[in-house]
Every structure is written in C-alpha cells, then in structure tokens.
Design a protein around this motif. Sequence first.
Motif, PDB file in Angstrom:
ATOM      1  N   ILE A 199       0.840  -1.205   0.000  1.00  0.00           N
ATOM      2  CA  ILE A 199       0.000   0.000   0.000  1.00  0.00           C
ATOM      3  C   ILE A 199       0.874   1.254   0.000  1.00  0.00           C
ATOM      4  CG2 ILE A 199      -1.689   1.319   1.346  1.00  0.00           C
ATOM      5  CD1 ILE A 199      -2.756  -1.438   2.344  1.00  0.00           C
ATOM      6  N   ILE A 200       1.901   1.265   0.859  1.00  0.00           N
ATOM      7  CA  ILE A 200       2.775   2.441   0.977  1.00  0.00           C
ATOM      8  C   ILE A 200       3.511   2.696  -0.337  1.00  0.00           C
ATOM      9  CG2 ILE A 200       4.835   3.330   2.140  1.00  0.00           C
ATOM     10  CD1 ILE A 200       3.822   1.836   4.670  1.00  0.00           C
ATOM     11  N   LYS A 201       3.891   1.645  -1.034  1.00  0.00           N
ATOM     12  CA  LYS A 201       4.617   1.779  -2.300  1.00  0.00           C
ATOM     13  C   LYS A 201       3.798   2.561  -3.320  1.00  0.00           C
ATOM     14  CE  LYS A 201       7.564  -0.992  -5.235  1.00  0.00           C
ATOM     15  NZ  LYS A 201       8.096  -2.316  -5.465  1.00  0.00           N
ATOM     16  N   ASN A 202       2.471   2.433  -3.264  1.00  0.00           N
ATOM     17  CA  ASN A 202       1.593   3.157  -4.177  1.00  0.00           C
ATOM     18  C   ASN A 202       1.350   4.601  -3.757  1.00  0.00           C
ATOM     19  OD1 ASN A 202       1.234   0.907  -5.840  1.00  0.00           O
ATOM     20  ND2 ASN A 202      -0.423   0.144  -4.547  1.00  0.00           N
ATOM     21  N   ILE A 203       1.698   4.940  -2.513  1.00  0.00           N
ATOM     22  CA  ILE A 203       1.416   6.280  -1.992  1.00  0.00           C
ATOM     23  C   ILE A 203       2.623   7.207  -2.111  1.00  0.00           C
ATOM     24  CG2 ILE A 203       0.794   7.581   0.092  1.00  0.00           C
ATOM     25  CD1 ILE A 203      -0.803   5.117   0.978  1.00  0.00           C
ATOM     26  N   VAL A 204       3.809   6.731  -1.716  1.00  0.00           N
ATOM     27  CA  VAL A 204       4.988   7.594  -1.679  1.00  0.00           C
ATOM     28  C   VAL A 204       5.793   7.483  -2.969  1.00  0.00           C
ATOM     29  CG1 VAL A 204       5.155   7.441   0.842  1.00  0.00           C
ATOM     30  CG2 VAL A 204       6.447   5.856  -0.565  1.00  0.00           C
ATOM     31  N   GLU A 205       6.703   8.405  -3.138  1.00  0.00           N
ATOM     32  CA  GLU A 205       7.594   8.404  -4.301  1.00  0.00           C
ATOM     33  C   GLU A 205       8.507   7.174  -4.250  1.00  0.00           C
ATOM     34  OE1 GLU A 205       7.612  10.645  -6.817  1.00  0.00           O
ATOM     35  OE2 GLU A 205       5.871  11.569  -5.866  1.00  0.00           O
ATOM     36  N   PRO A 206       8.908   6.634  -5.413  1.00  0.00           N
ATOM     37  CA  PRO A 206       9.784   5.460  -5.423  1.00  0.00           C
ATOM     38  C   PRO A 206      11.095   5.659  -4.669  1.00  0.00           C
ATOM     39  CG  PRO A 206       8.875   5.823  -7.606  1.00  0.00           C
ATOM     40  CD  PRO A 206       8.465   6.991  -6.762  1.00  0.00           C
ATOM     41  N   ALA A 207      11.704   6.839  -4.785  1.00  0.00           N
ATOM     42  CA  ALA A 207      12.966   7.107  -4.080  1.00  0.00           C
ATOM     43  C   ALA A 207      12.747   7.105  -2.560  1.00  0.00           C
ATOM     44  CB  ALA A 207      13.554   8.436  -4.526  1.00  0.00           C
ATOM     45  N   GLN A 208      11.625   7.682  -2.114  1.00  0.00           N
ATOM     46  CA  GLN A 208      11.312   7.683  -0.682  1.00  0.00           C
ATOM     47  C   GLN A 208      11.065   6.263  -0.196  1.00  0.00           C
ATOM     48  OE1 GLN A 208       7.932  10.342  -0.701  1.00  0.00           O
ATOM     49  NE2 GLN A 208       9.178  12.011   0.132  1.00  0.00           N
ATOM     50  N   PHE A 209      10.357   5.490  -0.969  1.00  0.00           N
ATOM     51  CA  PHE A 209      10.077   4.112  -0.571  1.00  0.00           C
ATOM     52  C   PHE A 209      11.372   3.316  -0.423  1.00  0.00           C
ATOM     53  CE2 PHE A 209       9.112  -0.337  -1.352  1.00  0.00           C
ATOM     54  CZ  PHE A 209       8.092  -0.556  -0.441  1.00  0.00           C
ATOM     55  N   THR A 210      12.263   3.458  -1.398  1.00  0.00           N
ATOM     56  CA  THR A 210      13.529   2.737  -1.354  1.00  0.00           C
ATOM     57  C   THR A 210      14.379   3.174  -0.162  1.00  0.00           C
ATOM     58  OG1 THR A 210      13.508   2.582  -3.769  1.00  0.00           O
ATOM     59  CG2 THR A 210      15.612   2.176  -2.677  1.00  0.00           C
ATOM     60  N   THR A 211      14.395   4.471   0.105  1.00  0.00           N
ATOM     61  CA  THR A 211      15.219   5.002   1.192  1.00  0.00           C
ATOM     62  C   THR A 211      14.667   4.688   2.569  1.00  0.00           C
ATOM     63  OG1 THR A 211      15.888   6.827  -0.229  1.00  0.00           O
ATOM     64  CG2 THR A 211      16.264   7.106   2.131  1.00  0.00           C
ATOM     65  N   TRP A 212      13.365   4.897   2.756  1.00  0.00           N
ATOM     66  CA  TRP A 212      12.806   4.860   4.104  1.00  0.00           C
ATOM     67  C   TRP A 212      12.046   3.582   4.452  1.00  0.00           C
ATOM     68  CZ3 TRP A 212      14.990   8.113   7.116  1.00  0.00           C
ATOM     69  CH2 TRP A 212      15.465   9.315   6.605  1.00  0.00           C
ATOM     70  N   PHE A 213      11.495   2.873   3.493  1.00  0.00           N
ATOM     71  CA  PHE A 213      10.651   1.732   3.837  1.00  0.00           C
ATOM     72  C   PHE A 213      11.264   0.369   3.528  1.00  0.00           C
ATOM     73  CE2 PHE A 213       7.746   5.297   3.559  1.00  0.00           C
ATOM     74  CZ  PHE A 213       7.058   5.154   4.744  1.00  0.00           C
ATOM     75  N   GLU A 214      12.072   0.263   2.490  1.00  0.00           N
ATOM     76  CA  GLU A 214      12.681  -1.034   2.180  1.00  0.00           C
ATOM     77  C   GLU A 214      13.602  -1.547   3.283  1.00  0.00           C
ATOM     78  OE1 GLU A 214      14.473  -1.075  -1.686  1.00  0.00           O
ATOM     79  OE2 GLU A 214      12.544  -1.306  -2.687  1.00  0.00           O
ATOM     80  N   PRO A 215      14.377  -0.667   3.967  1.00  0.00           N
ATOM     81  CA  PRO A 215      15.260  -1.172   5.035  1.00  0.00           C
ATOM     82  C   PRO A 215      14.520  -1.628   6.305  1.00  0.00           C
ATOM     83  CG  PRO A 215      16.055   0.937   4.201  1.00  0.00           C
ATOM     84  CD  PRO A 215      14.686   0.724   3.643  1.00  0.00           C
ATOM     85  N   LEU A 216      13.249  -1.274   6.445  1.00  0.00           N
ATOM     86  CA  LEU A 216      12.512  -1.642   7.656  1.00  0.00           C
ATOM     87  C   LEU A 216      12.252  -3.141   7.682  1.00  0.00           C
ATOM     88  CD1 LEU A 216       9.871   1.218   7.806  1.00  0.00           C
ATOM     89  CD2 LEU A 216      12.032   1.057   9.022  1.00  0.00           C
TER      90      LEU A 216
END
Length: 151
Positions: free
Chosen positions: A9-26
Amino acid sequence: MAWEKCLGIIKNIVEPAQFTTWFEPLVAVRLWGHTLTLEVPSEFYRDQLETQFFKVLQKTLVRVIGNDARLMYRIKVTNTRTMDIPSTPCAQPENKMVSIPTHSAGGASANPYVFPGVQRVNINPNLNREYCFQNLIEGECNHMAVTAGKA
C-alpha cells in the motif's frame, strides 16, 4: 504477513525514491495482537519516519491491522542489542484534581497538620503528560522497574 501488505500500500502512496530510502530497510520483527514492531537502523531514522511519514504509516496500519493498530520501533543500537520505542501518539494520562479533606466526619481533624477552620484544598498534581507507560522506553537498565510498575 501484515507488514508485506502495508509495504504494498505504501509503495503506491509515496515516491519510489522515498520508498527505497525509508521503507525497504525496515524489518517487521513481530506482530503481537494489534501491535506491529519494526526494526529501524537508528534513532534518527525513527524520527524521520515519525515526522515525514507518520500519517501514511498510521492510515496503512489501520487499514491492514484494524482500528486498534499500534506501531512500535525497535532501534538497532549495536549489532546485538536493540531497544523498543513506541510511536509518538499514545493515550495521554489525565491530571485529576486531588481533594484533601481537612476535617473528619466527627469534627476532629483527620490530618494532624491541618488547622481548624481551614477549608478543603484542591491541588493540581501538575503531572507531565509525556511521562506515562505508553511513552516509556524499556531497556536493559530499567526492565525490572517497568515490570514492577505494570504489576
């Protein structure tokens, strides 16, 4: 798993660069009841998630887990040690006014330090709303105190 649904869901909301930076490492450490615990690399990382993406995380967790969804962060202090921290908003304790009686029913003073003729005293306890069990950071040094306080 619930976190995988949240990431979708978050991947569809935020920018791809933000997703890679802030959510993938979680990393989702645990889902216990309605509380999801995420491992983050540092305190700075947690602060950035809370300030930049709190609404996105909150709405996504409510959608996937339910209305009672809570988020906890596990901060990776070293390679072997971690520390659990709750997300920012939690139930705030209520500062209730304290009323101290100055006389007993029989007319004699209930308190030896109160003089006759003094009226009932209302005291505001001025408790700091930030210091509550929901905001407490539990670590190795205060684990026993937290357990005793919750008992």
